[in-house]
Design a protein around this motif. Structure first.
Motif, PDB file in Angstrom:
ATOM      1  N   ASN A  11       0.792  -1.069   0.045  1.00 40.77           N
ATOM      2  CA  ASN A  11      -0.094   0.149   0.064  1.00 40.77           C
ATOM      3  C   ASN A  11       0.691   1.528  -0.082  1.00 40.77           C
ATOM      4  OD1 ASN A  11      -2.432  -1.257  -0.122  1.00 40.77           O
ATOM      5  ND2 ASN A  11      -2.703  -1.416   2.215  1.00 40.77           N
ATOM      6  N   TYR A  12       1.967   1.061   0.911  1.00 39.21           N
ATOM      7  CA  TYR A  12       2.583   2.569   0.853  1.00 39.21           C
ATOM      8  C   TYR A  12       3.831   2.415  -0.021  1.00 39.21           C
ATOM      9  CZ  TYR A  12       0.079   3.409   5.187  1.00 39.21           C
ATOM     10  OH  TYR A  12      -1.201   3.171   6.178  1.00 39.21           O
ATOM     11  N   TYR A  13       4.388   1.549  -0.503  1.00 38.47           N
ATOM     12  CA  TYR A  13       5.552   1.312  -1.355  1.00 38.47           C
ATOM     13  C   TYR A  13       5.684   0.321  -2.427  1.00 38.47           C
ATOM     14  CZ  TYR A  13       7.487   2.878   3.112  1.00 38.47           C
ATOM     15  OH  TYR A  13       7.874   3.689   4.194  1.00 38.47           O
ATOM     16  N   GLY A  14       4.415   0.239  -2.859  1.00 39.24           N
ATOM     17  CA  GLY A  14       4.237  -0.633  -4.109  1.00 39.24           C
ATOM     18  C   GLY A  14       5.243  -1.860  -4.376  1.00 39.24           C
ATOM     19  N   SER A  15       5.682  -2.595  -3.251  1.00 41.82           N
ATOM     20  CA  SER A  15       6.645  -3.637  -3.302  1.00 41.82           C
ATOM     21  C   SER A  15       6.607  -4.159  -2.099  1.00 41.82           C
ATOM     22  CB  SER A  15       8.139  -2.898  -3.564  1.00 41.82           C
ATOM     23  OG  SER A  15       8.916  -3.977  -3.577  1.00 41.82           O
ATOM     24  N   ASP A  16       6.870  -5.761  -2.296  1.00 39.93           N
ATOM     25  CA  ASP A  16       7.024  -6.423  -1.192  1.00 39.93           C
ATOM     26  C   ASP A  16       8.598  -6.542  -0.507  1.00 39.93           C
ATOM     27  OD1 ASP A  16       8.198  -7.971  -2.919  1.00 39.93           O
ATOM     28  OD2 ASP A  16       6.925  -9.800  -2.853  1.00 39.93           O
ATOM     29  N   LYS A  17       9.357  -5.606  -1.457  1.00 40.75           N
ATOM     30  CA  LYS A  17      10.533  -5.366  -0.705  1.00 40.75           C
ATOM     31  C   LYS A  17      11.142  -4.090  -1.016  1.00 40.75           C
ATOM     32  CE  LYS A  17      12.358  -7.350  -5.252  1.00 40.75           C
ATOM     33  NZ  LYS A  17      10.896  -7.832  -5.590  1.00 40.75           N
ATOM     34  N   PRO A  18      10.385  -2.987  -0.149  1.00 40.44           N
ATOM     35  CA  PRO A  18      10.571  -1.775  -0.463  1.00 40.44           C
ATOM     36  C   PRO A  18      11.917  -1.259  -0.040  1.00 40.44           C
ATOM     37  CG  PRO A  18       9.091  -2.193   1.466  1.00 40.44           C
ATOM     38  CD  PRO A  18       9.352  -3.504   0.951  1.00 40.44           C
ATOM     39  N   ASP A  19      12.353  -0.182  -0.500  1.00 39.23           N
ATOM     40  CA  ASP A  19      13.641   0.563  -0.170  1.00 39.23           C
ATOM     41  C   ASP A  19      13.205   1.647   0.576  1.00 39.23           C
ATOM     42  OD1 ASP A  19      15.768   1.864  -0.227  1.00 39.23           O
ATOM     43  OD2 ASP A  19      16.321   1.549  -2.367  1.00 39.23           O
ATOM     44  N   LEU A  20      13.648   1.443   1.990  1.00 41.71           N
ATOM     45  CA  LEU A  20      13.342   2.639   2.885  1.00 41.71           C
ATOM     46  C   LEU A  20      14.499   3.442   3.154  1.00 41.71           C
ATOM     47  CD1 LEU A  20      11.895   0.270   5.642  1.00 41.71           C
ATOM     48  CD2 LEU A  20      10.765   1.493   3.809  1.00 41.71           C
ATOM     49  N   ARG A  21      15.352   3.842   2.153  1.00 41.12           N
ATOM     50  CA  ARG A  21      16.338   4.756   2.248  1.00 41.12           C
ATOM     51  C   ARG A  21      15.935   6.312   1.863  1.00 41.12           C
ATOM     52  NH1 ARG A  21      21.124   2.183  -1.483  1.00 41.12           N
ATOM     53  NH2 ARG A  21      19.122   1.684  -2.485  1.00 41.12           N
ATOM     54  N   PHE A  22      14.960   6.319   1.443  1.00 34.79           N
ATOM     55  CA  PHE A  22      14.147   7.502   1.184  1.00 34.79           C
ATOM     56  C   PHE A  22      12.864   7.501   1.347  1.00 34.79           C
ATOM     57  CE2 PHE A  22      13.904   4.861  -2.638  1.00 34.79           C
ATOM     58  CZ  PHE A  22      13.070   5.304  -3.181  1.00 34.79           C
ATOM     59  N   ASP A  23      12.055   8.619   1.629  1.00 37.75           N
ATOM     60  CA  ASP A  23      10.622   8.671   1.882  1.00 37.75           C
ATOM     61  C   ASP A  23       9.847   8.276   0.486  1.00 37.75           C
ATOM     62  OD1 ASP A  23       8.238   8.898   3.319  1.00 37.75           O
ATOM     63  OD2 ASP A  23       8.664  10.954   4.065  1.00 37.75           O
ATOM     64  N   MET A  24       8.906   9.255   0.312  1.00 34.17           N
ATOM     65  CA  MET A  24       8.187   9.336  -0.705  1.00 34.17           C
ATOM     66  C   MET A  24       7.150   8.228  -0.981  1.00 34.17           C
ATOM     67  SD  MET A  24       9.031   9.358  -4.741  1.00 34.17           S
ATOM     68  CE  MET A  24      10.526  10.521  -4.425  1.00 34.17           C
ATOM     69  N   LYS A  25       6.174   7.983   0.175  1.00 34.04           N
ATOM     70  CA  LYS A  25       5.295   6.883   0.419  1.00 34.04           C
ATOM     71  C   LYS A  25       4.049   7.157  -0.734  1.00 34.04           C
ATOM     72  CE  LYS A  25       5.714   6.034   4.920  1.00 34.04           C
ATOM     73  NZ  LYS A  25       4.960   5.905   6.344  1.00 34.04           N
ATOM     74  N   ILE A  26       3.567   6.057  -1.074  1.00 36.16           N
ATOM     75  CA  ILE A  26       2.260   6.101  -1.856  1.00 36.16           C
ATOM     76  C   ILE A  26       0.951   6.456  -1.274  1.00 36.16           C
ATOM     77  CG2 ILE A  26       0.796   4.700  -3.417  1.00 36.16           C
ATOM     78  CD1 ILE A  26       3.090   2.841  -4.206  1.00 36.16           C
ATOM     79  N   ASN A  27       0.254   7.567  -1.730  1.00 37.84           N
ATOM     80  CA  ASN A  27      -0.960   8.089  -0.874  1.00 37.84           C
ATOM     81  C   ASN A  27      -2.075   7.453  -1.710  1.00 37.84           C
ATOM     82  OD1 ASN A  27       0.240  10.284   1.054  1.00 37.84           O
ATOM     83  ND2 ASN A  27       1.298  10.273  -1.161  1.00 37.84           N
ATOM     84  N   ASP A  28      -3.206   6.908  -1.114  1.00 41.50           N
ATOM     85  CA  ASP A  28      -4.545   6.829  -1.653  1.00 41.50           C
ATOM     86  C   ASP A  28      -5.493   8.012  -1.704  1.00 41.50           C
ATOM     87  OD1 ASP A  28      -6.910   5.938  -2.570  1.00 41.50           O
ATOM     88  OD2 ASP A  28      -7.053   4.204  -1.010  1.00 41.50           O
ATOM     89  N   VAL A  87       4.252  12.118  -3.944  1.00 42.64           N
ATOM     90  CA  VAL A  87       4.692  13.418  -3.866  1.00 42.64           C
ATOM     91  C   VAL A  87       6.208  13.533  -4.225  1.00 42.64           C
ATOM     92  CG1 VAL A  87       4.626  15.782  -2.729  1.00 42.64           C
ATOM     93  CG2 VAL A  87       2.371  14.297  -2.888  1.00 42.64           C
ATOM     94  N   VAL A  88       6.559  14.191  -4.971  1.00 41.37           N
ATOM     95  CA  VAL A  88       8.109  14.545  -5.185  1.00 41.37           C
ATOM     96  C   VAL A  88       8.593  15.934  -4.450  1.00 41.37           C
ATOM     97  CG1 VAL A  88      10.277  14.294  -6.577  1.00 41.37           C
ATOM     98  CG2 VAL A  88       8.012  13.046  -7.400  1.00 41.37           C
ATOM     99  N   LYS A  89       8.893  15.942  -3.254  1.00 43.18           N
ATOM    100  CA  LYS A  89       9.145  17.071  -2.825  1.00 43.18           C
ATOM    101  C   LYS A  89      10.086  18.390  -3.579  1.00 43.18           C
ATOM    102  CE  LYS A  89       7.310  17.974   0.532  1.00 43.18           C
ATOM    103  NZ  LYS A  89       5.813  18.398   0.647  1.00 43.18           N
ATOM    104  N   ASN A  90       9.912  19.444  -3.641  1.00 37.81           N
ATOM    105  CA  ASN A  90      10.569  20.447  -4.210  1.00 37.81           C
ATOM    106  C   ASN A  90      11.032  20.124  -5.628  1.00 37.81           C
ATOM    107  OD1 ASN A  90      11.645  23.132  -4.387  1.00 37.81           O
ATOM    108  ND2 ASN A  90      13.665  22.301  -3.397  1.00 37.81           N
ATOM    109  N   ALA A  91      10.278  19.328  -6.548  1.00 34.94           N
ATOM    110  CA  ALA A  91      10.774  18.934  -7.809  1.00 34.94           C
ATOM    111  C   ALA A  91      10.048  19.424  -9.126  1.00 34.94           C
ATOM    112  CB  ALA A  91      10.809  17.515  -7.672  1.00 34.94           C
ATOM    113  N   ALA A  92       9.239  20.508  -8.811  1.00 35.07           N
ATOM    114  CA  ALA A  92       8.290  20.703  -9.962  1.00 35.07           C
ATOM    115  C   ALA A  92       9.033  21.309 -10.931  1.00 35.07           C
ATOM    116  CB  ALA A  92       7.104  21.671  -9.433  1.00 35.07           C
ATOM    117  N   ASP A  93      10.223  22.161 -10.621  1.00 32.67           N
ATOM    118  CA  ASP A  93      10.926  22.794 -11.676  1.00 32.67           C
ATOM    119  C   ASP A  93      12.137  22.034 -12.358  1.00 32.67           C
ATOM    120  OD1 ASP A  93      12.300  22.708  -9.347  1.00 32.67           O
ATOM    121  OD2 ASP A  93      12.959  24.969  -9.233  1.00 32.67           O
ATOM    122  N   LYS A  94      12.063  20.439 -12.019  1.00 32.12           N
ATOM    123  CA  LYS A  94      12.908  19.817 -12.092  1.00 32.12           C
ATOM    124  C   LYS A  94      12.505  18.684 -13.375  1.00 32.12           C
ATOM    125  CE  LYS A  94      15.153  20.000  -7.809  1.00 32.12           C
ATOM    126  NZ  LYS A  94      15.626  19.106  -6.440  1.00 32.12           N
TER     127      LYS A  94
END
Length: 331
Positions: free
Chosen positions: A22-39, A66-73
């Protein structure tokens, strides 16, 4: 600790399979960064966008990251490439919004009512220059697509802290998964995995909700080990085979030796198997497991070190009661 000088914090974090998906879209999530999936299904269910309405009528969901502070990238061309990327995971498409100066711009900005805007800002905790990606569709496809996208974005934006090791136990796996090809339930791990006792009543009525006593250990988005508690009661093992579509006769024909052994008493038992070479690959910070295997195979599955496969002698063939016949050429 000895090899890398890295202190692993104990106890290791645990996460249930459903939360990982639900939050990472994988049964082996990489937790070294945030960016959870939101319903955001309930938020977008209030709009008149035909595609969203169609997906919801087909029991689909609408999720976002949500990709924080990345709209201009990210330019429109960049986002088109990301759209092609998620389509490899069977997503129908990728929608985006850019949040700047308390206003939204992007591919679905026109469908947003003031109410939806307020709910998005609140539920996604939006800040200046945030970039939002949205996918609508079947649950597994939507989650998997966004899960892969979050990892790609983290690599592209260099969000992963170098030299970090995030360990995780993933627990409470489903016992079964539905096979569209076979039109039946199949075992997610294997048919000998013990079920959660409280879920046993669901075995006959709703197998899809039965959880297994199975667990994986994950490191930085890679499964480095897996295991389970095994079934040790013949009645539960027979019910498991029945749920998988085996008749009693077929189960005994294929696994009678096991079911008969259970009658003599089997102790509860469990285990865990590590992929040592995969762990070494992560410790050595290389991209391919072949870089750490002592005798890796090349593309045609041959081993350059041992020069195998090689010709077999007549004596070896005779010992194994095998014979080699000339290949038949057909027109």
């Amino acid at each position: 600790k000895e090899v890398k000088g890295y202190d692993i914090k104990l106890p290791l974090m645990r996460m249930k399979y459903d939360d990982a998906i639900n939050y990472y879209g994988s049964d082996k999530p990489d937790l070294r960064f945030d960016m959870k999936i939101n319903d955001v299904t309930s938020v977008f269910s209030k709009c008149d966008f035909e595609l969203f309405k169609r997906e919801l009528e087909d029991n689909g969901i609408i999720n976002a990251i949500v990709v924080k502070n990345a709209a201009d990238k990210y330019s429109r061309k960049d986002i088109d490439k990301l759209t092609d990327f998620v389509k490899t995971y069977k997503a129908n498409g990728l929608f985006f919004l850019k949040y700047n100066n308390s206003e939204f711009a992007g591919s679905i900005a026109k469908i947003l009512t003031d109410e939806i805007k307020e709910e998005l800002i609140k539920s996604l905790c939006l800040e200046e220059n945030d970039l939002i990606f949205v996918i609508a569709g079947k649950k597994l496809i939507t989650k998997t697509s966004l899960g892969a996208l979050r990892c790609k974005l983290a690599r592209d934006l260099d969000l992963i802290k170098k030299g970090d090791y995030k360990f995780l136990w993933v627990t409470d796996f489903p016992s079964f998964e539905w096979s569209e090809e076979e039109n039946r339930f199949t075992a997610m791990h294997h048919p000998f995995t013990m079920l959660m006792e409280e879920d046993l009543p669901l075995l006959d009525t709703d197998p899809g909700k039965v959880r297994a006593k199975a667990y994986d250990i994950v490191l930085n988005g890679n499964e480095i080990g897996g295991g389970s508690v095994r079934i040790h009661q013949d009645d539960i093992q027979e019910r498991m085979f029945e749920a998988l579509g085996f008749t009693k006769e077929a189960a005994h024909e294929q696994f009678g030796f096991l079911l008969d052994a259970f009658k003599y008493g089997v102790p509860p038992h469990a285990g865990l198997a590590y992929g040592l070479d995969r762990l070494v690959m992560l410790m050595a910070k290389v991209d391919s497991i072949r870089d750490v295997i002592a005798f890796p195979k090349v593309k045609d599955a041959s081993c350059l070190m041992t020069q195998s496969p090689s010709r077999v002698s007549e004596e070896q063939l005779k010992e194994l009661e095998l014979e080699v016949r000339p290949e038949e050429v057909t027109e």
